[in-house]
Write an enzyme that holds these catalytic residues in place. Sequence first.
Site, PDB file in Angstrom:
ATOM      1  N   SER A 413       0.831  -1.216   0.000  1.00 12.96           N
ATOM      2  CA  SER A 413       0.000   0.000   0.000  1.00 12.96           C
ATOM      3  C   SER A 413       0.857   1.254   0.000  1.00 12.96           C
ATOM      4  CB  SER A 413      -0.895   0.098   1.230  1.00 12.96           C
ATOM      5  OG  SER A 413      -1.108  -1.099   1.845  1.00 12.96           O
ATOM      6  N   GLU A 446      -5.360  -0.088  -8.254  1.00 10.58           N
ATOM      7  CA  GLU A 446      -4.299   0.834  -8.685  1.00 10.58           C
ATOM      8  C   GLU A 446      -3.173  -0.007  -9.299  1.00 10.58           C
ATOM      9  OE1 GLU A 446      -4.141   4.868  -6.051  1.00 10.58           O
ATOM     10  OE2 GLU A 446      -3.540   3.049  -5.011  1.00 10.58           O
TER      11      GLU A 446
HETATM   12  P1  NAI Z   1      -2.144  -9.913   6.636  1.00 15.19           P
HETATM   13  O1  NAI Z   1      -1.312  -9.781   7.828  1.00 15.19           O
HETATM   14  O2  NAI Z   1      -3.606 -10.153   6.785  1.00 15.19           O
HETATM   15  O3  NAI Z   1      -1.596 -11.082   5.710  1.00 15.19           O
HETATM   16  C1  NAI Z   1      -0.244 -11.251   5.393  1.00 15.19           C
HETATM   17  C2  NAI Z   1      -0.003 -12.737   5.195  1.00 15.19           C
HETATM   18  O4  NAI Z   1       1.282 -12.929   4.662  1.00 15.19           O
HETATM   19  C3  NAI Z   1      -0.062 -13.527   6.493  1.00 15.19           C
HETATM   20  O5  NAI Z   1      -0.967 -14.597   6.332  1.00 15.19           O
HETATM   21  C4  NAI Z   1       1.374 -14.036   6.669  1.00 15.19           C
HETATM   22  O6  NAI Z   1       1.425 -15.328   7.246  1.00 15.19           O
HETATM   23  C5  NAI Z   1       1.863 -14.052   5.251  1.00 15.19           C
HETATM   24  N1  NAI Z   1       3.304 -13.919   5.133  1.00 15.19           N
HETATM   25  C6  NAI Z   1       4.103 -13.055   5.801  1.00 15.19           C
HETATM   26  N2  NAI Z   1       5.363 -13.216   5.374  1.00 15.19           N
HETATM   27  C7  NAI Z   1       5.366 -14.177   4.433  1.00 15.19           C
HETATM   28  C8  NAI Z   1       6.346 -14.768   3.620  1.00 15.19           C
HETATM   29  N3  NAI Z   1       7.619 -14.394   3.706  1.00 15.19           N
HETATM   30  N4  NAI Z   1       5.972 -15.721   2.748  1.00 15.19           N
HETATM   31  C9  NAI Z   1       4.707 -16.095   2.651  1.00 15.19           C
HETATM   32  N5  NAI Z   1       3.717 -15.576   3.403  1.00 15.19           N
HETATM   33  C10 NAI Z   1       4.038 -14.621   4.273  1.00 15.19           C
HETATM   34  O7  NAI Z   1      -1.851  -8.613   5.768  1.00 15.19           O
HETATM   35  P2  NAI Z   1      -2.758  -7.961   4.667  1.00 15.19           P
HETATM   36  O8  NAI Z   1      -3.664  -6.966   5.284  1.00 15.19           O
HETATM   37  O9  NAI Z   1      -3.333  -9.020   3.813  1.00 15.19           O
HETATM   38  O10 NAI Z   1      -1.692  -7.100   3.840  1.00 15.19           O
HETATM   39  C11 NAI Z   1      -0.824  -7.727   2.911  1.00 15.19           C
HETATM   40  C12 NAI Z   1      -0.234  -6.656   2.010  1.00 15.19           C
HETATM   41  O11 NAI Z   1      -1.306  -5.991   1.347  1.00 15.19           O
HETATM   42  C13 NAI Z   1       0.538  -5.569   2.717  1.00 15.19           C
HETATM   43  O12 NAI Z   1       1.603  -5.174   1.895  1.00 15.19           O
HETATM   44  C14 NAI Z   1      -0.487  -4.454   2.880  1.00 15.19           C
HETATM   45  O13 NAI Z   1       0.100  -3.184   2.972  1.00 15.19           O
HETATM   46  C15 NAI Z   1      -1.228  -4.600   1.570  1.00 15.19           C
HETATM   47  N6  NAI Z   1      -2.577  -4.051   1.580  1.00 15.19           N
HETATM   48  C16 NAI Z   1      -3.416  -4.233   2.634  1.00 15.19           C
HETATM   49  C17 NAI Z   1      -4.694  -3.700   2.606  1.00 15.19           C
HETATM   50  C18 NAI Z   1      -5.646  -3.918   3.744  1.00 15.19           C
HETATM   51  O14 NAI Z   1      -6.669  -3.200   3.803  1.00 15.19           O
HETATM   52  N7  NAI Z   1      -5.397  -4.853   4.626  1.00 15.19           N
HETATM   53  C19 NAI Z   1      -5.169  -2.930   1.447  1.00 15.19           C
HETATM   54  C20 NAI Z   1      -4.251  -2.881   0.345  1.00 15.19           C
HETATM   55  C21 NAI Z   1      -2.991  -3.398   0.433  1.00 15.19           C
END
Ligand code: NAI
Length: 702
Positions: A413, A446
């Site tokens: 993000s 985006e």
């Molecule tokens: P989250 O914490 O819900 O999910 C992240 C997942 O990635 C977790 O299940 C974790 O176990 C896994 N993970 C972490 N390191 C890993 C690795 N090295 N290899 C494989 N899996 C791994 O986070 P979320 O909210 O889904 O965010 C993910 C990305 O999306 C971030 O970069 C965030 O900034 C971006 N994002 C989030 C939004 C939101 O509203 N939550 C909106 C738009 C983008």
Amino acid sequence: MYTLIDYSLDNELALIGLGRAPVNALGLTLRQELQAAFRQASADPAVKAMVVYGRGLPFCAGADIAEFGGAAFDAPALPQLLIELAGSAKPMVAAVGGLALGGGLELAMACGYRISEPKARLGMPEITLGLLPGAGGTQRLPRLIGAETALETILSGQPLRAERALELGLVDRLTASAETLLDEACAFARELVLAGAPAQPSAPHAAPGADLPANFFVDYTARKSGQWKGQVAPHLALEAVRIACEQPLEIGLAREEELFKEAMDSPQSKALRHLFFAEREAGKVPGIDASLPLRPIRKVAVIGAGTMGGGIAMNFANIGMPVVLLEQKREALDRGLAQIRKNYEISAKRGKLTQEQVEQRMALLAGTLDYADLADADLVIEAVFESMEVKRQVFATLDEVCKPGAILATNTSTLDVDQIAAFTRRPQDVIGLHFFSPANVMRLLEVVRGKETALDVLATALKLGKQIGKLPVVSGVCYGFIGNRMLEPYAREAHRLLLEGATPAQIDRVLTDLGLNMGVLSMYDLVGIDVGYLIRTPLREVLARDPSYYRLADELYALGRYGQKTGRGMYIYEGRERQDDPEVLAMAERLAAELGIQRREISDQEIHDRCLFMLINEGLQILDEGIALRAGDIDLVWTCGYGFPTWLGGPLHYAEHLGLERVLNSIRQYREQLGAYGELWLQPAPLLERLVAVGKTRISKD
Ligand code: NAI
Ligand code: 3HC
């Protein structure tokens, strides 16, 4: 003699083929030629009936939207043309292929008879443009399918499937296939001639209001008033249908024309039409055209099965594409897959999917803990924690395991996509695909173009985005891209205003009164004050110049008051019900005293101007820097991703509506009034100053 119409005779039938690519929008020339063709067929004694069809094109997508909002329509205007057609002495059959929308459906209804191919869609989308049907639709549709169903069709703007149109009596027949449409339409016309059928059969609901309960329209408005808040067109459309129920056709048609004009001239319709064309423009990127070969995408991999990864994976399974979902630990993978199944099961319970479809989609999703399973993926989307170090590990590994030419995308993000690209030896294949949460629902995408992203990678991403039903908007690389970067100064003003004397409820009310889905402070409570805190991390250096405005949010974070999920944030929550929190007000007072901020009564106008104008100002800066290609792209991001009201056309269109000079003067005034804070943060965008200096009222970069 015709340029857009194919006129031919088939024994006793005149065939009128509409041929204005791509969708037969009823612009002036097409109207003129349709009128001439109709008159030619009417005058020819050998012609006993007419068939109107789309010549190798959809039947008709309606009036030409580009003609709206200018001078009066040149004759024949669509309503008059359709009145003339509806008065035909000879039966006319509309052969509906592909779609009949808005004026296109009105054209079909002016023809006495309608036959449709089974896959066609028929509807009245005018409301989505802040309009109502204006060429007889509000009068003829109720007489054909009944007032209540007509009203729902007009107010929803959603097209009907051909089968449903048949059930409702909107079309008389369905053909076996699209290919047989013209033949079957001609056969239908011949039957009518043989049977001596009238040119206009009597309407099935000649008195459409007869069966309605007393006070139907008053009650209907009362029921919908919350949903219609701030919008003009639904009220005008309802009024037109009410008249259809109470007055003869001629009076109704005349009144409809007046109401249509009122809607067309409204700033709301202008704003919605702006978004319609902005959406079509958004897909156009200099250097990319249809001749550019795209990279084939047959298999997708998603890394991280958390909030975003799961939703992203669903988008591809939904279009039948196999997806590999990679996690670090078995539990996280199982949890992610279970959540996806749960989402699909909810859709099945709501009747949106069959159980079989749920299983089909789940079967397309394969979980793995092993990067080797990504070797044949054409596109990999990373959605792991928002940490540069974690992204580095992931992209370095992808560089090792992915096949040459695979597109490597990040869903970050806020992080620098160019830096992420540099973790690989193939930065030309790296791109940002910034989905919005919930990723399987939100339409905005985006598409972040890094400085080395190859054109075919960008083009492939744009096409794929559309394929999965998203609205892709291109952004350059900067903190927060288009959307979140603009959120920062907007949220900044809201937080600062709390210290200066406004309350969270007052700030949020001003924003929702304008039509935003949610006030910015409620939004942070929903997204999570902890998430807001983390998002600010890359900004700490900038914020250090004057961290006053986020002090309150930072304190809430430190107290573990993360918003709705902890029951307390800017507000106190009981379920979804929120209440003001006296502790937050006391905290604001204390912090203001500590920071030497004079508290005072804050007017609604000041909240509006400071929040909105700084949002607009940042949008202008983004445009000037080339982060966004055009003003319309910025408006799409905010209407589609951040709940900005569509009928205001997005922040930059809203600025044009208010007047750029007014926006600039107001920023300058607060800059002066707010002392050191104003001087530091309320800096008018140079583009805004330049536009005002040369007296421009429309926003463009040059
Ligand atoms: P989250 O914490 O819900 O999910 C992240 C997942 O990635 C977790 O299940 C974790 O176990 C896994 N993970 C972490 N390191 C890993 C690795 N090295 N290899 C494989 N899996 C791994 O986070 P979320 O909210 O889904 O965010 C993910 C990305 O999306 C971030 O970069 C965030 O900034 C971006 N994002 C989030 C939004 C939101 O509203 N939550 C909106 C738009 C983008
Ligand atoms: N007027 C003018 N241009 C139109 C148009 C219309 N009604 N409908 C589509 N176009 C143009 C688009 O701007 C686009 O132009 P571009 O190629 O130069 O960008 C081109 O046709 C193709 O459109 P899309 O990219 O949207 O193509 P899709 O295949 O994805 O979608 C569509 C086709 C479903 C017809 C979609 O374009 C659409 O929804 N169009 C608008 C339909 C509509 O709202 N009709 C009602 C008009 S108002 C009216 O009829 C008033 C009457 O009651 C008096």
